[in-house]
Motif scaffolding. Structure first.
Motif, PDB file in Angstrom:
ATOM      1  N   GLN A  43     -35.700 -10.971  19.704  1.00  0.00           N
ATOM      2  CA  GLN A  43     -35.870 -10.150  18.511  1.00  0.00           C
ATOM      3  C   GLN A  43     -34.620  -9.318  18.252  1.00  0.00           C
ATOM      4  OE1 GLN A  43     -39.402  -8.139  19.999  1.00  0.00           O
ATOM      5  NE2 GLN A  43     -40.590  -9.036  18.321  1.00  0.00           N
ATOM      6  N   LEU A  44     -34.299  -9.126  17.008  1.00  0.00           N
ATOM      7  CA  LEU A  44     -33.172  -8.295  16.590  1.00  0.00           C
ATOM      8  C   LEU A  44     -31.872  -8.703  17.300  1.00  0.00           C
ATOM      9  CD1 LEU A  44     -35.026  -4.853  16.622  1.00  0.00           C
ATOM     10  CD2 LEU A  44     -34.683  -6.384  14.675  1.00  0.00           C
ATOM     11  N   THR A  45     -31.674  -9.997  17.411  1.00  0.00           N
ATOM     12  CA  THR A  45     -30.512 -10.501  18.147  1.00  0.00           C
ATOM     13  C   THR A  45     -29.190 -10.152  17.470  1.00  0.00           C
ATOM     14  OG1 THR A  45     -30.730 -12.651  17.061  1.00  0.00           O
ATOM     15  CG2 THR A  45     -31.772 -12.393  19.223  1.00  0.00           C
ATOM     16  N   SER A  46     -29.205  -9.928  16.164  1.00  0.00           N
ATOM     17  CA  SER A  46     -27.958  -9.587  15.482  1.00  0.00           C
ATOM     18  C   SER A  46     -27.604  -8.107  15.650  1.00  0.00           C
ATOM     19  CB  SER A  46     -28.044  -9.931  13.992  1.00  0.00           C
ATOM     20  OG  SER A  46     -28.905  -9.031  13.324  1.00  0.00           O
ATOM     21  N   TRP A  47     -28.510  -7.330  16.190  1.00  0.00           N
ATOM     22  CA  TRP A  47     -28.245  -5.908  16.400  1.00  0.00           C
ATOM     23  C   TRP A  47     -27.392  -5.759  17.653  1.00  0.00           C
ATOM     24  CZ3 TRP A  47     -32.470  -1.922  14.889  1.00  0.00           C
ATOM     25  CH2 TRP A  47     -32.989  -2.240  13.635  1.00  0.00           C
ATOM     26  N   ASN A  48     -26.118  -5.898  17.470  1.00  0.00           N
ATOM     27  CA  ASN A  48     -25.164  -5.893  18.569  1.00  0.00           C
ATOM     28  C   ASN A  48     -24.493  -4.528  18.648  1.00  0.00           C
ATOM     29  OD1 ASN A  48     -23.040  -6.241  20.321  1.00  0.00           O
ATOM     30  ND2 ASN A  48     -22.399  -8.193  19.463  1.00  0.00           N
ATOM     31  N   PRO A  49     -24.735  -3.757  19.703  1.00  0.00           N
ATOM     32  CA  PRO A  49     -24.141  -2.425  19.799  1.00  0.00           C
ATOM     33  C   PRO A  49     -22.615  -2.453  19.951  1.00  0.00           C
ATOM     34  CG  PRO A  49     -25.226  -2.995  21.843  1.00  0.00           C
ATOM     35  CD  PRO A  49     -25.563  -4.076  20.855  1.00  0.00           C
ATOM     36  N   ASN A  50     -22.047  -3.619  20.203  1.00  0.00           N
ATOM     37  CA  ASN A  50     -20.596  -3.732  20.335  1.00  0.00           C
ATOM     38  C   ASN A  50     -19.900  -3.951  19.001  1.00  0.00           C
ATOM     39  OD1 ASN A  50     -20.654  -3.420  23.153  1.00  0.00           O
ATOM     40  ND2 ASN A  50     -21.229  -5.548  23.374  1.00  0.00           N
ATOM     41  N   GLN A  51     -20.662  -4.085  17.921  1.00  0.00           N
ATOM     42  CA  GLN A  51     -20.072  -4.215  16.585  1.00  0.00           C
ATOM     43  C   GLN A  51     -20.088  -2.850  15.921  1.00  0.00           C
ATOM     44  OE1 GLN A  51     -22.558  -7.211  14.801  1.00  0.00           O
ATOM     45  NE2 GLN A  51     -20.983  -8.759  15.102  1.00  0.00           N
ATOM     46  N   VAL A  52     -18.951  -2.450  15.397  1.00  0.00           N
ATOM     47  CA  VAL A  52     -18.839  -1.121  14.814  1.00  0.00           C
ATOM     48  C   VAL A  52     -19.639  -0.991  13.523  1.00  0.00           C
ATOM     49  CG1 VAL A  52     -16.743  -1.589  13.504  1.00  0.00           C
ATOM     50  CG2 VAL A  52     -17.221   0.720  14.248  1.00  0.00           C
ATOM     51  N   ASN A  53     -19.837  -2.073  12.809  1.00  0.00           N
ATOM     52  CA  ASN A  53     -20.467  -1.997  11.497  1.00  0.00           C
ATOM     53  C   ASN A  53     -21.865  -2.603  11.522  1.00  0.00           C
ATOM     54  OD1 ASN A  53     -21.148  -2.000   8.833  1.00  0.00           O
ATOM     55  ND2 ASN A  53     -19.333  -3.041   8.116  1.00  0.00           N
ATOM     56  N   PRO A  54     -22.907  -1.773  11.630  1.00  0.00           N
ATOM     57  CA  PRO A  54     -24.260  -2.321  11.642  1.00  0.00           C
ATOM     58  C   PRO A  54     -24.686  -2.901  10.293  1.00  0.00           C
ATOM     59  CG  PRO A  54     -24.337   0.066  11.653  1.00  0.00           C
ATOM     60  CD  PRO A  54     -22.893  -0.327  11.798  1.00  0.00           C
ATOM     61  N   CYS A  55     -23.856  -2.770   9.271  1.00  0.00           N
ATOM     62  CA  CYS A  55     -24.188  -3.355   7.966  1.00  0.00           C
ATOM     63  C   CYS A  55     -24.281  -4.879   8.037  1.00  0.00           C
ATOM     64  CB  CYS A  55     -23.144  -2.960   6.927  1.00  0.00           C
ATOM     65  SG  CYS A  55     -23.078  -1.187   6.644  1.00  0.00           S
ATOM     66  N   THR A  56     -23.715  -5.473   9.076  1.00  0.00           N
ATOM     67  CA  THR A  56     -23.761  -6.922   9.228  1.00  0.00           C
ATOM     68  C   THR A  56     -24.986  -7.376  10.003  1.00  0.00           C
ATOM     69  OG1 THR A  56     -22.461  -6.851  11.270  1.00  0.00           O
ATOM     70  CG2 THR A  56     -21.242  -7.073   9.206  1.00  0.00           C
ATOM     71  N   TRP A  57     -25.767  -6.429  10.499  1.00  0.00           N
ATOM     72  CA  TRP A  57     -26.949  -6.774  11.275  1.00  0.00           C
ATOM     73  C   TRP A  57     -28.071  -7.236  10.335  1.00  0.00           C
ATOM     74  CZ3 TRP A  57     -27.478  -2.073  15.113  1.00  0.00           C
ATOM     75  CH2 TRP A  57     -26.328  -1.997  15.880  1.00  0.00           C
ATOM     76  N   VAL A  58     -28.853  -8.211  10.773  1.00  0.00           N
ATOM     77  CA  VAL A  58     -29.977  -8.725   9.989  1.00  0.00           C
ATOM     78  C   VAL A  58     -31.008  -7.608   9.819  1.00  0.00           C
ATOM     79  CG1 VAL A  58     -31.867 -10.400   9.980  1.00  0.00           C
ATOM     80  CG2 VAL A  58     -29.588 -11.088  10.753  1.00  0.00           C
ATOM     81  N   ASP A  59     -31.592  -7.531   8.643  1.00  0.00           N
ATOM     82  CA  ASP A  59     -32.629  -6.554   8.275  1.00  0.00           C
ATOM     83  C   ASP A  59     -32.109  -5.131   8.118  1.00  0.00           C
ATOM     84  OD1 ASP A  59     -34.651  -8.501   8.179  1.00  0.00           O
ATOM     85  OD2 ASP A  59     -34.976  -8.323  10.337  1.00  0.00           O
ATOM     86  N   ILE A  60     -30.801  -4.948   8.023  1.00  0.00           N
ATOM     87  CA  ILE A  60     -30.206  -3.644   7.752  1.00  0.00           C
ATOM     88  C   ILE A  60     -29.697  -3.673   6.323  1.00  0.00           C
ATOM     89  CG2 ILE A  60     -28.363  -2.025   8.329  1.00  0.00           C
ATOM     90  CD1 ILE A  60     -30.600  -2.187  10.409  1.00  0.00           C
ATOM     91  N   THR A  61     -30.113  -2.719   5.524  1.00  0.00           N
ATOM     92  CA  THR A  61     -29.670  -2.630   4.138  1.00  0.00           C
ATOM     93  C   THR A  61     -28.784  -1.411   3.979  1.00  0.00           C
ATOM     94  OG1 THR A  61     -31.726  -3.642   3.390  1.00  0.00           O
ATOM     95  CG2 THR A  61     -30.430  -2.449   1.745  1.00  0.00           C
ATOM     96  N   VAL A  62     -27.628  -1.606   3.389  1.00  0.00           N
ATOM     97  CA  VAL A  62     -26.681  -0.510   3.191  1.00  0.00           C
ATOM     98  C   VAL A  62     -26.729  -0.113   1.726  1.00  0.00           C
ATOM     99  CG1 VAL A  62     -24.268   0.155   3.290  1.00  0.00           C
ATOM    100  CG2 VAL A  62     -25.216  -1.354   5.027  1.00  0.00           C
ATOM    101  N   ILE A  63     -26.882   1.185   1.497  1.00  0.00           N
ATOM    102  CA  ILE A  63     -26.909   1.716   0.134  1.00  0.00           C
ATOM    103  C   ILE A  63     -25.723   2.644  -0.040  1.00  0.00           C
ATOM    104  CG2 ILE A  63     -28.216   3.089  -1.514  1.00  0.00           C
ATOM    105  CD1 ILE A  63     -30.759   2.197   0.007  1.00  0.00           C
ATOM    106  N   ASN A  64     -24.855   2.327  -0.980  1.00  0.00           N
ATOM    107  CA  ASN A  64     -23.668   3.129  -1.261  1.00  0.00           C
ATOM    108  C   ASN A  64     -22.785   3.350  -0.042  1.00  0.00           C
ATOM    109  OD1 ASN A  64     -24.389   3.405  -3.954  1.00  0.00           O
ATOM    110  ND2 ASN A  64     -25.647   5.199  -3.518  1.00  0.00           N
ATOM    111  N   GLY A  65     -22.701   2.345   0.818  1.00  0.00           N
ATOM    112  CA  GLY A  65     -21.818   2.418   1.977  1.00  0.00           C
ATOM    113  C   GLY A  65     -22.253   3.384   3.054  1.00  0.00           C
ATOM    114  N   ILE A  66     -23.481   3.891   2.979  1.00  0.00           N
ATOM    115  CA  ILE A  66     -23.967   4.856   3.966  1.00  0.00           C
ATOM    116  C   ILE A  66     -24.739   4.128   5.036  1.00  0.00           C
ATOM    117  CG2 ILE A  66     -25.434   6.866   4.339  1.00  0.00           C
ATOM    118  CD1 ILE A  66     -24.820   7.691   1.482  1.00  0.00           C
TER     119      ILE A  66
END
Length: 66
Positions: A43-66
């Motif tokens: 589960q949540l395999t794309s949630w990689n704590p070693n990536q600085v930008n969680p905007c690339t994680w599956v099921d994460i929505t970024v609004i206005n770059g926040i």
């Protein structure tokens, strides 16, 4: 390949390295959430704590770059 090109690529790789290795506050918070949810390894395999930008994680929505 010339020495200048090799140097250019080495600098480019080093410049990108921190964005691959260091997470940010949002990534840290999301990773803490994942741990608290006791998500299985599948589960949540794309949630990689070693990536600085969680905007690339599956099921994460970024609004206005926040």
């Amino acid at each position: 390949m010339s020495l200048k090109m090799e140097l250019f690529f080495a600098i480019l790789i080093l410049a990108c390295l921190p964005s691959i290795v260091l997470s940010d506050a949002q990534g840290d918070a999301l990773n803490a959430l994942k741990i608290s949810l006791k998500a299985s390894p599948s589960q949540l395999t794309s949630w990689n704590p070693n990536q600085v930008n969680p905007c690339t994680w599956v099921d994460i929505t970024v609004i206005n770059g926040i």
